[in-house]
Motif scaffolding. Structure first.
Motif, PDB file in Angstrom:
ATOM      1  N   TYR A  60     -13.064  45.943  18.709  1.00 50.61           N
ATOM      2  CA  TYR A  60     -12.089  45.015  19.260  1.00 50.61           C
ATOM      3  C   TYR A  60     -12.255  44.956  20.777  1.00 50.61           C
ATOM      4  O   TYR A  60     -12.479  45.975  21.429  1.00 50.61           O
ATOM      5  CB  TYR A  60     -10.669  45.454  18.913  1.00 50.61           C
ATOM      6  N   ARG A 116      -9.606  40.191  20.673  1.00 51.95           N
ATOM      7  CA  ARG A 116     -10.453  39.561  19.660  1.00 51.95           C
ATOM      8  C   ARG A 116     -11.403  40.612  19.102  1.00 51.95           C
ATOM      9  O   ARG A 116     -11.550  41.698  19.674  1.00 51.95           O
ATOM     10  CB  ARG A 116     -11.259  38.401  20.257  1.00 51.95           C
ATOM     11  N   SER A 117     -12.042  40.273  17.999  1.00 54.94           N
ATOM     12  CA  SER A 117     -12.927  41.234  17.346  1.00 54.94           C
ATOM     13  C   SER A 117     -14.266  40.584  17.031  1.00 54.94           C
ATOM     14  O   SER A 117     -14.331  39.668  16.193  1.00 54.94           O
ATOM     15  CB  SER A 117     -12.303  41.768  16.062  1.00 54.94           C
ATOM     16  N   PRO A 118     -15.357  41.028  17.686  1.00 56.99           N
ATOM     17  CA  PRO A 118     -16.681  40.491  17.367  1.00 56.99           C
ATOM     18  C   PRO A 118     -17.159  40.858  15.968  1.00 56.99           C
ATOM     19  O   PRO A 118     -18.052  40.206  15.435  1.00 56.99           O
ATOM     20  CB  PRO A 118     -17.584  41.126  18.439  1.00 56.99           C
ATOM     21  N   ASN A 177     -15.161  38.501  12.735  1.00 50.58           N
ATOM     22  CA  ASN A 177     -15.164  37.044  12.698  1.00 50.58           C
ATOM     23  C   ASN A 177     -15.774  36.547  11.387  1.00 50.58           C
ATOM     24  O   ASN A 177     -16.521  37.259  10.713  1.00 50.58           O
ATOM     25  CB  ASN A 177     -15.956  36.488  13.888  1.00 50.58           C
ATOM     26  N   ASN A 178     -15.462  35.323  11.066  1.00 49.37           N
ATOM     27  CA  ASN A 178     -15.953  34.705   9.831  1.00 49.37           C
ATOM     28  C   ASN A 178     -17.074  33.709  10.086  1.00 49.37           C
ATOM     29  O   ASN A 178     -17.384  32.890   9.219  1.00 49.37           O
ATOM     30  CB  ASN A 178     -14.794  33.999   9.110  1.00 49.37           C
ATOM     31  N   PHE A 179     -17.671  33.757  11.288  1.00 46.51           N
ATOM     32  CA  PHE A 179     -18.703  32.774  11.629  1.00 46.51           C
ATOM     33  C   PHE A 179     -19.995  33.074  10.883  1.00 46.51           C
ATOM     34  O   PHE A 179     -20.464  34.212  10.834  1.00 46.51           O
ATOM     35  CB  PHE A 179     -18.963  32.797  13.139  1.00 46.51           C
ATOM     36  N   ARG A 209     -21.585  29.158  20.163  1.00 43.46           N
ATOM     37  CA  ARG A 209     -20.593  29.462  19.131  1.00 43.46           C
ATOM     38  C   ARG A 209     -20.858  30.841  18.533  1.00 43.46           C
ATOM     39  O   ARG A 209     -19.929  31.613  18.274  1.00 43.46           O
ATOM     40  CB  ARG A 209     -20.626  28.392  18.043  1.00 43.46           C
ATOM     41  N   GLN A 228     -18.418  34.334  19.189  1.00 44.10           N
ATOM     42  CA  GLN A 228     -17.849  35.075  18.075  1.00 44.10           C
ATOM     43  C   GLN A 228     -18.347  36.515  18.005  1.00 44.10           C
ATOM     44  O   GLN A 228     -17.623  37.402  17.553  1.00 44.10           O
ATOM     45  CB  GLN A 228     -18.193  34.365  16.753  1.00 44.10           C
ATOM     46  N   ASN A 229     -19.564  36.772  18.437  1.00 49.90           N
ATOM     47  CA  ASN A 229     -20.188  38.071  18.197  1.00 49.90           C
ATOM     48  C   ASN A 229     -20.410  38.915  19.448  1.00 49.90           C
ATOM     49  O   ASN A 229     -20.722  40.101  19.325  1.00 49.90           O
ATOM     50  CB  ASN A 229     -21.545  37.870  17.508  1.00 49.90           C
TER      51      ASN A 229
END
Length: 768
Positions: A167, A220-222, A225-227, A483, A487-488
């Motif tokens: 996180y 946030r959490s890398p 994520n659902n990417f 993107r 996310q990551n």
């Protein structure tokens, strides 16, 4: 006399007695202070305690209250984590070690306490992977160098009873213990993966001590994520386009090699047969292709398309040799479809890019000026990224005070060089290739307005088709890459491309994105392409009018120039812009990227192009004139780079400098091109015209498109900030240059060169 001496002696005795009394009092005070602190110094200000934003000890000590505030899954796994820490479990200690903490350099600009997302993810290892990693370690010298640490670490490995998650906590530190103005820091936390973002906020508030004063800005959490790249529509389109182009490249290259072998066999047979020239290739089509070279004609003939544009010339950033023009007298008749396929041949396109010759309508020194400017651009953008993602940001304030570093801070002039080159090529090539000294041929026999309109849309359409293919592909890559990184990565992206590109990509394709707020811009560095295209439209109008009404066109150019100066001066004056103090991007949305403030260098280039056309690059100058020209140009360049160092300008002077400096830079470049083109360049011309620079110059357009992506991927794919040192920056910059140009060659071979060649093949003039 005796009385005066007595008074003086008495005065000195009084002073000495006071000094002795004060020294005795100071000594007694110090002794008393030491006696009072004989038991120890209990109220020390320790920075790592003040900045301990997420204190796991406080969470453990108040767990009876904390577990009620978080979700059940997180509560259960956090209890196991705390128990593991209390029992000294290997996996729990590794989790704590993976979490970010303040360590050093707070006052040197360390705002990234990222921990290690890589180590946190490797805590969850399967037994098979752990054994395999141990075998690898045993077979390397690294385990011996580190005292078998890696091997021992793997042997002691324990999997936690849950999956870990990482996180990123964004916190605003207020002015606590006089640590300076509020600062935003990013802190990485390795915790159970079942914890929600709201759980992290609750635990952070609970871990706060009474001395701490901070505000949580977000979390946030890398890792949660659902990417997924394969579910991304833009990535799917890019993947299909990449596969299609790859197949075309394979097919085109294979076809090219086969035809070359056939042609070589025909040449060998020609030695034994006099009638070989009468034989044909049995109905492969009506057009021709040079199987021996696949490169443009190097004779005095200039090939042009239906719009009068030289088919071998890239009017923006690339080069004439990207277009393949058949010229061999030994010809094989090929169909249009075969030629279209051959336009993707890596062999032919690579030969064209690396050709050591230049066309008759190109000034050789342009290649060197363009290449050096591109290296300067990469340097500036690399420094911007390094400054943003470094753990010693305050070093920037130190290096900015160095004289030589002003060349980096003033890197914006490199873009003015590009504008100058673009304007020069548009004007010089237009006059030279379309008229050859007889400009009335352009509109002879037709209505002037109709011919001019047709010619204008032909010029703009050709440019749009040539630039857009690689631009559109890279635009998609930017959207997907940013993107994915957003996310990551443990770092936040420098711009909002992952949001803006899906919404506003059409502005980029229409080259109008600089007409909108910078906050809405996709692919921020594409502002140059937008401005340059708008300048091209203005330049095309001026050139078309100038064919029959040269004085009127010259008047238009002067009006545009003065208007640009006046507009820039007004904006700078009304916003109190100080070029010597402000960040070069301080007024990005008002001055830096707007076409009405950057037009000057382009118009200067157009003027130089017309002068060299009219004189046919033959200008006679005395030695005194040459010396004065080089002296003035050198002084101008040095002043623009270093003249404002530690200088303070008045408000009016600052506005004038902001208004005229970019045009002055273009004027200095103008002398360099004129001198090198007319035989007065000396060693400067030899340097700028060196054939080794030609390939790099021809892929400048693609290098400009891709190099910021390389910058961002390098910085954001890491799990720790960059540490700035001279050696690190030098190595990093060289790596960025090599990586950018490798990708530029790939993009150029795949998109730019094939499109330029296909435009030539489809030219109505060529078909006739």
């Amino acid at each position: 006399m005796n009385i005066s001496v007595t008074v003086v002696l008495t005065y000195f005795l009084v002073i000495i007695s006071r000094i002795q009394t004060e020294s005795i009092n100071i000594t007694l005070t110090d002794l008393g202070s030491m006696e009072n602190n004989a038991t120890g110094f209990n109220n020390l200000v320790i920075l790592n305690e003040i900045l301990d934003v997420f204190d796991i000890r406080n969470i453990g000590s108040s767990w009876s209250k904390v577990y009620k505030l978080i979700t059940n899954g997180c509560s259960h796994d956090m209890a196991q984590y705390l128990s593991g820490l209390q029992a000294g479990k290997n996996w729990a200690i590794k989790m704590d070690d993976s979490s970010g903490k303040y360590n050093q350099g707070f006052f040197w600009g360390n705002n990234y306490w990222t921990g290690s997302i890589t180590q946190c993810s490797f805590i969850n290892q399967s037994k098979t992977r752990s054994r395999n990693l141990t075998k690898v370690v045993k077979n390397t010298d690294l385990s011996y160098i580190n005292g078998n640490f890696l091997e021992a670490s793997e042997m002691m490995h324990e999997n936690p009873p849950f999956n870990t998650g990482f996180y990123m906590l964004k916190v605003l530190l207020n002015n606590t213990h006089k640590l300076g103005p509020p600062r935003t820091v990013l802190m990485g936390l390795c915790l159970p993966g079942t914890c929600q973002l709201s759980d992290i906020v609750q635990m952070t508030h609970t871990s706060r001590s009474t001395q701490q004063n901070f505000q949580i800005l977000g979390v946030r959490s890398p890792t949660l994520n659902n990417f997924s790249l394969w579910k991304d529509i833009t990535f799917q389109i890019l993947f299909i386009a990449t596969i299609a182009v790859a197949l075309l490249i394979i097919g085109g290259t294979g076809c090219d090699l086969v035809l070359r072998k056939r042609y070589e066999a025909d040449l060998r047979m020609k030695k034994y047969s006099k009638d070989l020239n009468s034989e044909s290739s049995s109905g492969l089509g009506c057009t021709t292709y040079d199987l021996t070279h696949g490169i443009p004609d190097k004779t005095n003939k200039t090939n042009r398309d239906a719009f009068g544009i030289p088919t071998g010339v890239n009017n923006n950033n690339s080069d004439e040799n990207l277009a393949i023009e058949p010229t061999s007298t030994e010809e094989k008749k090929l169909s249009v479809w075969i030629e279209m396929l051959l336009s993707f041949s890596v062999v032919t396109n690579f030969q064209a890019i690396c050709d050591r010759n230049v066309g008759n309508d190109t000034i050789p020194s342009i290649h060197g000026l363009r290449t050096l400017s591109m290296l300067w651009v990469i340097l500036g953008h690399t420094m911007i990224v390094v400054f943003k993602y470094s753990d010693n940001m305050e070093l920037r304030k130190v290096v900015e005070k160095k004289v030589l570093f002003q060349a980096v801070l003033n890197g914006a002039y490199s873009v003015d060089t590009f504008f100058f080159i673009s304007g020069f090529l548009v004007s010089y090539i237009y006059f030279r290739t379309n008229a050859k000294g007889k400009l009335e041929k352009l509109t002879q026999g037709v209505n002037e307005f109709t011919a001019g309109t047709y010619h204008f849309f032909g010029l703009v359409g050709y440019r749009f088709m040539r630039l857009t293919a690689p631009y559109l592909y890279v635009l998609g890559v930017v959207e997907v890459a940013m993107r994915h990184l957003e996310q990551n990565s443990v770092f936040e992206p420098p711009t909002q491309d992952h949001i803006n590109c899906p919404k506003y990509w059409w502005r980029n394709i229409l080259y109008i994105n600089t007409l909108f707020p910078v906050e809405q811009m996709c692919m921020l560095w594409s502002w140059y392409l937008s401005d340059d295209t708008q300048f091209y439209i203005i330049g095309a109008i001026i050139l078309i009018i100038g064919v029959r009404h040269l004085k009127f066109a010259a008047g238009m150019l002067v009006v545009f120039m003065i208007s640009s100066w006046a507009t820039t001066a007004y904006i700078a004056f009304s916003n109190n812009h100080m070029p010597n103090a402000d960040d070069p991007f301080a007024l990005f949305d008002k001055i830096y990227d707007k076409p009405w403030t950057r037009l000057g260098p382009y118009l200067v280039g157009m003027c130089v192009g017309w002068v060299l056309f009219k004189t046919n690059c033959k200008i006679s100058m005395s030695k005194v004139m040459v010396a004065l020209g080089w002296t003035a140009s050198t002084i101008m360049i040095l002043y623009l780079l270093f003249g404002l160092f530690n200088a303070t300008l008045t408000k009016i002077a600052a506005a004038a400098y902001s208004s005229l400096s970019h045009t002055a830079w273009a004027a200095a470049c103008a002398w360099i091109i004129i001198a090198c083109s007319t035989g007065y360049g000396g060693w400067v011309n030899k340097l700028l015209s060196a054939p080794i620079l030609y390939p790099f110059s021809r892929v400048t357009y693609c290098a400009y498109l891709v190099h910021p992506i390389v910058n961002r991927i390098y910085a954001m794919e890491s799990d720790s900030p960059i540490h700035m040192t001279t050696n690190n920056l030098t190595t990093l910059y060289l790596g960025q240059v090599v990586s950018s140009y490798v990708l530029a060659f790939i993009i150029s071979l795949s998109f730019e060169a094939p499109v330029v060649t296909m435009l030539r093949i489809m030219s109505p003039t060529r078909k006739k």
